[in-house]
Design a protein around this motif. Structure first.
Motif, mmCIF file in Angstrom:
data_model
loop_
_atom_site.group_PDB
_atom_site.id
_atom_site.type_symbol
_atom_site.label_atom_id
_atom_site.label_comp_id
_atom_site.label_asym_id
_atom_site.label_seq_id
_atom_site.Cartn_x
_atom_site.Cartn_y
_atom_site.Cartn_z
ATOM 1 N N MET A 20 4.716 23.749 19.388
ATOM 2 C CA MET A 20 3.181 23.541 20.682
ATOM 3 C C MET A 20 2.417 22.551 20.325
ATOM 4 O O MET A 20 1.980 22.711 21.553
ATOM 5 C CB MET A 20 3.493 25.167 21.008
ATOM 6 N N ASN A 21 1.518 22.489 19.238
ATOM 7 C CA ASN A 21 0.990 22.132 19.490
ATOM 8 C C ASN A 21 0.812 20.034 19.318
ATOM 9 O O ASN A 21 -0.180 20.032 19.413
ATOM 10 C CB ASN A 21 0.298 22.426 17.747
ATOM 11 N N ASP A 22 1.657 20.131 19.435
ATOM 12 C CA ASP A 22 2.317 18.694 19.667
ATOM 13 C C ASP A 22 2.361 18.135 21.917
ATOM 14 O O ASP A 22 2.729 17.655 21.518
ATOM 15 C CB ASP A 22 3.295 17.937 19.478
ATOM 16 N N ILE A 23 2.391 19.562 21.789
ATOM 17 C CA ILE A 23 2.731 19.290 23.990
ATOM 18 C C ILE A 23 1.805 18.779 24.275
ATOM 19 O O ILE A 23 0.118 19.724 24.604
ATOM 20 C CB ILE A 23 3.797 20.695 24.242
ATOM 21 N N ASP A 24 1.095 18.139 25.862
ATOM 22 C CA ASP A 24 0.455 18.096 26.691
ATOM 23 C C ASP A 24 0.857 18.424 27.585
ATOM 24 O O ASP A 24 2.038 19.405 27.982
ATOM 25 C CB ASP A 24 -0.242 16.009 26.705
ATOM 26 N N ASN B 16 0.816 11.323 23.444
ATOM 27 C CA ASN B 16 1.005 10.793 22.939
ATOM 28 C C ASN B 16 0.548 10.037 21.246
ATOM 29 O O ASN B 16 1.024 9.844 20.144
ATOM 30 C CB ASN B 16 0.100 9.100 23.415
ATOM 31 N N ARG B 17 -0.397 11.018 20.843
ATOM 32 C CA ARG B 17 -1.370 10.478 19.241
ATOM 33 C C ARG B 17 -0.062 10.899 18.635
ATOM 34 O O ARG B 17 -0.237 10.722 17.261
ATOM 35 C CB ARG B 17 -2.847 11.349 19.509
ATOM 36 N N THR B 18 0.378 11.815 18.825
ATOM 37 C CA THR B 18 1.278 12.730 17.909
ATOM 38 C C THR B 18 2.721 12.039 17.776
ATOM 39 O O THR B 18 3.033 11.399 15.978
ATOM 40 C CB THR B 18 2.378 13.686 18.520
ATOM 41 N N ASP C 13 1.217 9.308 15.254
ATOM 42 C CA ASP C 13 0.081 10.290 13.844
ATOM 43 C C ASP C 13 1.489 10.232 12.764
ATOM 44 O O ASP C 13 1.407 10.172 11.342
ATOM 45 C CB ASP C 13 -0.196 11.203 13.955
ATOM 46 N N LEU C 14 2.200 10.230 14.009
ATOM 47 C CA LEU C 14 4.090 10.522 12.605
ATOM 48 C C LEU C 14 3.957 8.828 11.993
ATOM 49 O O LEU C 14 4.909 9.276 10.694
ATOM 50 C CB LEU C 14 5.065 10.685 13.253
ATOM 51 N N ALA C 15 4.035 7.683 12.546
ATOM 52 C CA ALA C 15 3.856 7.403 12.259
ATOM 53 C C ALA C 15 3.421 6.190 10.730
ATOM 54 O O ALA C 15 3.248 5.746 9.866
ATOM 55 C CB ALA C 15 3.611 5.545 13.146
ATOM 56 N N VAL C 16 1.366 6.811 11.567
ATOM 57 C CA VAL C 16 1.239 6.709 9.891
ATOM 58 C C VAL C 16 1.720 7.831 8.842
ATOM 59 O O VAL C 16 1.011 7.246 7.880
ATOM 60 C CB VAL C 16 -0.324 7.416 10.199
ATOM 61 N N ALA C 17 1.724 8.693 8.742
ATOM 62 C CA ALA C 17 2.177 9.495 7.788
ATOM 63 C C ALA C 17 2.637 9.103 7.110
ATOM 64 O O ALA C 17 2.993 8.977 5.435
ATOM 65 C CB ALA C 17 2.124 10.484 8.129
ATOM 66 N N CYS C 18 4.269 8.748 8.247
ATOM 67 C CA CYS C 18 5.022 8.109 7.153
ATOM 68 C C CYS C 18 4.553 7.148 6.679
ATOM 69 O O CYS C 18 4.826 6.740 5.061
ATOM 70 C CB CYS C 18 6.293 7.346 8.324
ATOM 71 N N PHE D 82 6.075 3.245 24.494
ATOM 72 C CA PHE D 82 7.296 4.324 24.685
ATOM 73 C C PHE D 82 8.657 4.776 25.318
ATOM 74 O O PHE D 82 8.757 3.805 26.777
ATOM 75 C CB PHE D 82 6.363 5.620 25.612
ATOM 76 N N MET D 83 9.736 4.780 25.018
ATOM 77 C CA MET D 83 10.756 5.081 25.423
ATOM 78 C C MET D 83 11.393 5.840 26.024
ATOM 79 O O MET D 83 12.061 6.145 27.039
ATOM 80 C CB MET D 83 11.417 4.516 24.668
ATOM 81 N N GLN D 84 11.162 7.238 25.686
ATOM 82 C CA GLN D 84 11.786 8.642 25.919
ATOM 83 C C GLN D 84 10.726 9.892 25.969
ATOM 84 O O GLN D 84 10.250 9.303 25.170
ATOM 85 C CB GLN D 84 13.274 9.098 25.713
ATOM 86 N N GLU D 85 10.721 10.815 26.945
ATOM 87 C CA GLU D 85 9.590 11.922 26.599
ATOM 88 C C GLU D 85 10.657 13.059 25.498
ATOM 89 O O GLU D 85 11.745 12.947 25.290
ATOM 90 C CB GLU D 85 10.064 12.876 28.165
ATOM 91 N N CYS D 86 9.784 13.797 25.173
ATOM 92 C CA CYS D 86 10.300 14.474 23.661
ATOM 93 C C CYS D 86 9.899 16.005 24.295
ATOM 94 O O CYS D 86 8.654 16.550 24.472
ATOM 95 C CB CYS D 86 9.797 14.262 22.520
ATOM 96 N N PHE D 87 10.471 16.798 23.673
ATOM 97 C CA PHE D 87 9.869 18.410 23.922
ATOM 98 C C PHE D 87 10.028 19.112 23.239
ATOM 99 O O PHE D 87 10.584 18.517 21.692
ATOM 100 C CB PHE D 87 11.256 18.784 25.040
ATOM 101 N N VAL D 88 9.395 20.579 22.812
ATOM 102 C CA VAL D 88 9.206 21.463 21.836
ATOM 103 C C VAL D 88 11.177 21.853 21.345
ATOM 104 O O VAL D 88 11.889 22.108 21.779
ATOM 105 C CB VAL D 88 8.628 22.853 22.489
#
Length: 263
Positions: free
Chosen positions: A161-165, A172-174, A177-182, A200-206
């Motif tokens: 839920m904290n990833d959702i706009d 977008n920032r998530t 952040d995942l790429a940098v964390a990797c 950005f290619m596809q939407e992602c959901f909870v």
């Protein structure tokens, strides 16, 4: 025709190890400025929602030049629409601190028709946004993924839920952040981001489970494929340079403290 500008102060949540702004935070401040620009033209997300339309960002290209501003210091974001086609616009921007530009780039935006799941015609923007073509901050090159077989690392993330706009998608920032964390998982904190390119290619959901694969491309350059069920949802290319540890900036928070405790 005028540029749009807004001033900010670097927030504590956006600091790096040297008390300076994180590169990913710079993008967040840009997006906030773009939203403010749209709001001033009655084109914000809440203005066009009743028409079944919403804004999505398609591509990002940002360069970091020199040091980013430290915590509590003020900086300016300046942006303008530099290109418009039938289905997309490019918004160029610069960020400056102390009279020096420390970041510049452009983002590609699309107005999506929610019912048709297709881009809306940008003629709906005519008369509402200014186009300043001669001030393009750089060439608007289409994002090109660089294939590589040099897999460096893989990181898994379940969207929460904290990833959702406000569009009910992963923000977008998530993705970034995942790429940098990797990258940091394998390199530690030795590298500093100097350029960010995103598609950005596809939407992602909870509940979606994403896998972020890091690939070595060339010296100090890495590609990231974020995938859901083996299908790419976002591709990122990051360029790094070795981080130079710095001593804390003496007296830097003093101005802020004095301002807060004025009699």
């Amino acid at each position: 025709m005028q540029k749009f500008s807004h001033s900010y102060m670097v927030a504590g949540r956006d600091m790096d190890l040297d008390y300076r702004m994180l590169p990913m935070a710079a993008l967040a401040y840009y997006e906030d400025s773009f939203a403010r620009y749209l709001g001033s033209r009655f084109l914000a997300a809440f203005d066009i929602r009743a028409q079944g339309l919403y804004w999505i960002i398609s591509e990002i290209d940002m360069r970091i030049d020199g040091e980013l501003p430290p915590w509590s210091e003020s900086f300016d974001v300046e942006l303008w629409i530099s290109e418009k086609s039938r289905i997309k616009i490019y918004c160029d921007f610069t960020m400056s601190y102390g009279g020096r530009v420390f970041a510049r780039g452009n983002c590609c935006w699309i107005v999506l028709d929610k019912n048709r799941k297709r881009p809306a015609d940008t003629r709906i923007l005519d008369g509402k946004v200014d186009l300043i073509e001669e001030l393009a901050a750089g060439e608007h090159r289409k994002f090109e993924w660089q294939a590589s077989e040099k897999l460096m690392n893989t990181l898994e993330h379940r969207v929460g839920m904290n990833d959702i706009d406000f569009n009910h998608h992963m923000n977008n920032r998530t993705y970034l952040d995942l790429a940098v964390a990797c990258h940091m998982e394998s390199s530690g904190f030795e590298d500093a981001v100097r350029r960010i390119r995103v598609k950005f290619m596809q939407e992602c959901f909870v509940g979606d489970v994403l896998k972020c694969h890091e690939y070595g491309l060339e010296d100090n350059c890495f590609g990231y494929s974020l995938e859901r069920d083996g299908s790419p949802v976002c591709q990122v290319i990051l360029e790094f340079e070795k981080r130079v540890p710095r001593e804390p900036i003496e007296g830097m928070p003093l101005a802020l403290r004095l301002e807060q405790f004025k009699p």
